[in-house]
Design a protein around this motif. Sequence first.
Motif, PDB file in Angstrom:
ATOM      1  N   SER A   5       0.818  -1.219   0.000  1.00  0.00           N
ATOM      2  CA  SER A   5       0.000   0.000   0.000  1.00  0.00           C
ATOM      3  C   SER A   5       0.848   1.264   0.000  1.00  0.00           C
ATOM      4  O   SER A   5       0.319   2.354  -0.242  1.00  0.00           O
ATOM      5  N   LYS A   6       2.144   1.105   0.256  1.00  0.00           N
ATOM      6  CA  LYS A   6       3.022   2.280   0.251  1.00  0.00           C
ATOM      7  C   LYS A   6       4.440   1.846  -0.089  1.00  0.00           C
ATOM      8  O   LYS A   6       4.953   0.877   0.462  1.00  0.00           O
ATOM      9  N   LYS A  27      -0.718   1.310  -4.764  1.00  0.00           N
ATOM     10  CA  LYS A  27      -0.435   2.681  -5.182  1.00  0.00           C
ATOM     11  C   LYS A  27       0.855   2.707  -5.989  1.00  0.00           C
ATOM     12  O   LYS A  27       1.726   1.862  -5.790  1.00  0.00           O
TER      13      LYS A  27
END
Length: 226
Positions: free
Chosen positions: A125-126, A167
């Motif tokens: 997610s990051k 992302k």
Amino acid sequence: MWIVTIIVIVILLLIAVILFSKIKVDVWVRKKGKDDEVVFKIRMLYGLIRLHYELPMLKIENLEKGIKVEVDKSKNIGQEKEAHNETQVNKRKVDHWLNVFHQILEATESLKAWLEKTLSRLSISKLEWSTHFCAGDAAYTAVASGMVWSTKAFIVGWLSHHVQLKKSPRLFVVPTFDDHPHFTSEMSCIVQISCGYAIYAGLVLIVRVLKVKGGVKRWKSILSKA
């Protein structure tokens, strides 16, 4: 009868909550000159279980001795460190790990397929990775800048084919053209997997080990030596 029904419903709800919860791993890596720091923060069951690992030093001594690694561990972030371990990573230890990996491959049916399927359920997610450096010479710095970009692009490309990138990664390469060589790199990454799938993957791994003749015995031997 109603009491039994309520207890069963509560147990089923608890199991559902556990299965749908996420295992979250937050990785932070920083390299600045001779200073190194690697931090792992693991959260499970909505934060009820927290693990904290730190590698405050990765010191490359020489080709023979390898890399000196210090590890600090604590169960919950903010608590005092429970243990402090120090180990030496050299060619002999790397060869040992490779030998162990080959033993695991032989003791498990289709381990590579299991790894690929498990990795495909991981989500990132990051991913932020910035690098600032100077090679001390403008020409060398420009060439090194291209090499750093290529390395990062290769790693992100590999990840995009094996895990889920939620992302777009944020990558930065900032070359500095001056007379003083320096290097600073910082990476922050958050990886998640559902607790339910982690349990399922563990059960599948056990079944694959059981399918190999002597697989359980080999795994016990490997784990006991570890």
